[in-house]
Design a protein around this motif. Sequence first.
Motif, mmCIF file in Angstrom:
data_model
loop_
_atom_site.group_PDB
_atom_site.id
_atom_site.type_symbol
_atom_site.label_atom_id
_atom_site.label_comp_id
_atom_site.label_asym_id
_atom_site.label_seq_id
_atom_site.Cartn_x
_atom_site.Cartn_y
_atom_site.Cartn_z
ATOM 1 N N GLU A 1 0.828 -1.209 0.000
ATOM 2 C CA GLU A 1 0.000 0.000 0.000
ATOM 3 C C GLU A 1 0.860 1.255 0.000
ATOM 4 O O GLU A 1 0.590 2.210 -0.745
ATOM 5 C CB GLU A 1 -0.932 0.008 1.215
ATOM 6 C CG GLU A 1 -1.847 1.228 1.252
ATOM 7 C CD GLU A 1 -2.776 1.227 2.456
ATOM 8 O OE1 GLU A 1 -3.389 2.273 2.712
ATOM 9 O OE2 GLU A 1 -2.871 0.184 3.133
ATOM 10 N N VAL A 2 1.937 1.257 0.814
ATOM 11 C CA VAL A 2 2.826 2.419 0.845
ATOM 12 C C VAL A 2 3.555 2.556 -0.481
ATOM 13 O O VAL A 2 3.726 3.665 -1.006
ATOM 14 C CB VAL A 2 3.835 2.296 2.004
ATOM 15 C CG1 VAL A 2 4.865 3.425 1.947
ATOM 16 C CG2 VAL A 2 3.119 2.313 3.341
ATOM 17 N N VAL A 3 3.992 1.434 -1.041
ATOM 18 C CA VAL A 3 4.666 1.476 -2.344
ATOM 19 C C VAL A 3 3.742 2.081 -3.393
ATOM 20 O O VAL A 3 4.158 2.937 -4.196
ATOM 21 C CB VAL A 3 5.111 0.058 -2.768
ATOM 22 C CG1 VAL A 3 5.623 0.072 -4.211
ATOM 23 C CG2 VAL A 3 6.194 -0.464 -1.836
ATOM 24 N N PHE A 4 2.489 1.675 -3.386
ATOM 25 C CA PHE A 4 1.522 2.196 -4.374
ATOM 26 C C PHE A 4 1.279 3.692 -4.165
ATOM 27 O O PHE A 4 1.279 4.476 -5.121
ATOM 28 C CB PHE A 4 0.204 1.422 -4.254
ATOM 29 C CG PHE A 4 -0.881 1.936 -5.156
ATOM 30 C CD1 PHE A 4 -0.879 1.646 -6.510
ATOM 31 C CD2 PHE A 4 -1.901 2.730 -4.640
ATOM 32 C CE1 PHE A 4 -1.879 2.131 -7.340
ATOM 33 C CE2 PHE A 4 -2.900 3.220 -5.466
ATOM 34 C CZ PHE A 4 -2.895 2.918 -6.825
ATOM 35 N N ARG A 5 1.075 4.100 -2.898
ATOM 36 C CA ARG A 5 0.743 5.501 -2.613
ATOM 37 C C ARG A 5 1.903 6.438 -2.919
ATOM 38 O O ARG A 5 1.697 7.587 -3.328
ATOM 39 C CB ARG A 5 0.326 5.656 -1.152
ATOM 40 C CG ARG A 5 -1.062 5.129 -0.845
ATOM 41 C CD ARG A 5 -1.565 5.587 0.519
ATOM 42 N NE ARG A 5 -0.850 4.969 1.619
ATOM 43 C CZ ARG A 5 0.031 5.588 2.392
ATOM 44 N NH1 ARG A 5 0.329 6.862 2.178
ATOM 45 N NH2 ARG A 5 0.627 4.955 3.378
ATOM 46 N N THR A 6 3.124 5.978 -2.701
ATOM 47 C CA THR A 6 4.294 6.842 -2.887
ATOM 48 C C THR A 6 4.896 6.727 -4.281
ATOM 49 O O THR A 6 5.727 7.557 -4.666
ATOM 50 C CB THR A 6 5.379 6.504 -1.854
ATOM 51 O OG1 THR A 6 5.746 5.122 -1.990
ATOM 52 C CG2 THR A 6 4.877 6.762 -0.441
ATOM 53 N N GLY A 7 4.494 5.711 -5.035
ATOM 54 C CA GLY A 7 5.027 5.543 -6.376
ATOM 55 C C GLY A 7 6.487 5.129 -6.425
ATOM 56 O O GLY A 7 7.178 5.367 -7.426
ATOM 57 N N VAL A 8 6.973 4.498 -5.376
ATOM 58 C CA VAL A 8 8.360 4.035 -5.342
ATOM 59 C C VAL A 8 8.545 2.924 -6.373
ATOM 60 O O VAL A 8 7.788 1.948 -6.399
ATOM 61 C CB VAL A 8 8.734 3.515 -3.940
ATOM 62 C CG1 VAL A 8 10.120 2.878 -3.955
ATOM 63 C CG2 VAL A 8 8.683 4.645 -2.930
ATOM 64 N N GLY A 9 9.551 3.087 -7.229
ATOM 65 C CA GLY A 9 9.813 2.104 -8.276
ATOM 66 C C GLY A 9 10.709 0.980 -7.805
ATOM 67 O O GLY A 9 11.297 1.031 -6.718
ATOM 68 N N GLU A 10 10.846 -0.029 -8.643
ATOM 69 C CA GLU A 10 11.661 -1.199 -8.306
ATOM 70 C C GLU A 10 13.119 -0.822 -8.056
ATOM 71 O O GLU A 10 13.771 -1.382 -7.174
ATOM 72 C CB GLU A 10 11.578 -2.239 -9.430
ATOM 73 C CG GLU A 10 10.278 -3.022 -9.458
ATOM 74 C CD GLU A 10 10.104 -3.870 -8.198
ATOM 75 O OE1 GLU A 10 11.114 -4.383 -7.675
ATOM 76 O OE2 GLU A 10 8.966 -3.996 -7.723
ATOM 77 N N ARG A 11 13.635 0.145 -8.842
ATOM 78 C CA ARG A 11 15.032 0.534 -8.683
ATOM 79 C C ARG A 11 15.273 1.164 -7.311
ATOM 80 O O ARG A 11 16.233 0.820 -6.613
ATOM 81 C CB ARG A 11 15.447 1.502 -9.787
ATOM 82 C CG ARG A 11 16.909 1.939 -9.700
ATOM 83 C CD ARG A 11 17.292 2.816 -10.879
ATOM 84 N NE ARG A 11 17.160 2.097 -12.130
ATOM 85 C CZ ARG A 11 17.400 2.641 -13.331
ATOM 86 N NH1 ARG A 11 17.772 3.919 -13.412
ATOM 87 N NH2 ARG A 11 17.274 1.937 -14.427
ATOM 88 N N ASP A 12 14.377 2.076 -6.916
ATOM 89 C CA ASP A 12 14.517 2.712 -5.602
ATOM 90 C C ASP A 12 14.317 1.704 -4.481
ATOM 91 O O ASP A 12 14.994 1.759 -3.445
ATOM 92 C CB ASP A 12 13.503 3.854 -5.452
ATOM 93 C CG ASP A 12 13.893 5.078 -6.265
ATOM 94 O OD1 ASP A 12 15.090 5.216 -6.578
ATOM 95 O OD2 ASP A 12 13.004 5.886 -6.570
ATOM 96 N N LEU A 13 13.391 0.795 -4.665
ATOM 97 C CA LEU A 13 13.137 -0.231 -3.653
ATOM 98 C C LEU A 13 14.352 -1.131 -3.489
ATOM 99 O O LEU A 13 14.756 -1.456 -2.368
ATOM 100 C CB LEU A 13 11.907 -1.054 -4.046
ATOM 101 C CG LEU A 13 11.410 -2.077 -3.024
ATOM 102 C CD1 LEU A 13 11.062 -1.412 -1.702
ATOM 103 C CD2 LEU A 13 10.199 -2.822 -3.590
#
Length: 232
Positions: free
Chosen positions: A98-110
Amino acid sequence: MRVVLLRGSNEHGEGSSMPFGDRDEAGRRLAGRLAGYRTADAVVLGVPRGGVPVARRVAEALDAPLDVIVVRRLRVPDHPELGLGAVAEADVRIIDDEVVFRTGVGERDLAAAEERARAELAEQAARLRAARSRVDVAGRTATVVDDGAATGTSTHAACRVAREQGASRVVLALPVAPPEALRRLAEVVDEIVCLETPLALPSIGEWYRDFDEVRDADVAALLGATPAPRTG
């Protein structure tokens, strides 16, 4: 069958808002509820840093070796107050979709956040254990102890580590946690013992009069004060 034991529950928010003097007191009170968990194969695993002073008292009561399970939170780039999840020993990884979706964090940043966290995790584990070997939990009853669980993300990761390392039974012991967090944690443990269960827990520190920072050096000293790990 999983059994969840809620001791001294306060699910409606009634009573004192600071029932624990400090982590040592919380550990003593928790240890008093765990007498039935004293077995020959017991091992106690504290979640650094704050969970270790609590876990020390539990380990003493159970006459069990004490070790740590190191967990590092994953933070959103440029917004460190937001948690993406956590990583832990045994290659455990928990992501809050949910946080990943809301913040738009991509795979590279993750991936970059996880790489940093794992490097920090390895360094911290080495500092905490110093010259001590990791306690072998395979085939044993592992009691995971933290000083509380607000959302349960870090504690969830720690319990999964115990399972991944081969514990035959995982018991979670907490001074305080809200019911919602306990429901999530019940998915990865066999039993939960929790002293206080307020409906909401914005901050674990609110339930302690003394909630001073615990340093890595403090944790290493506590580990050194316990008996050498039993390996079989």
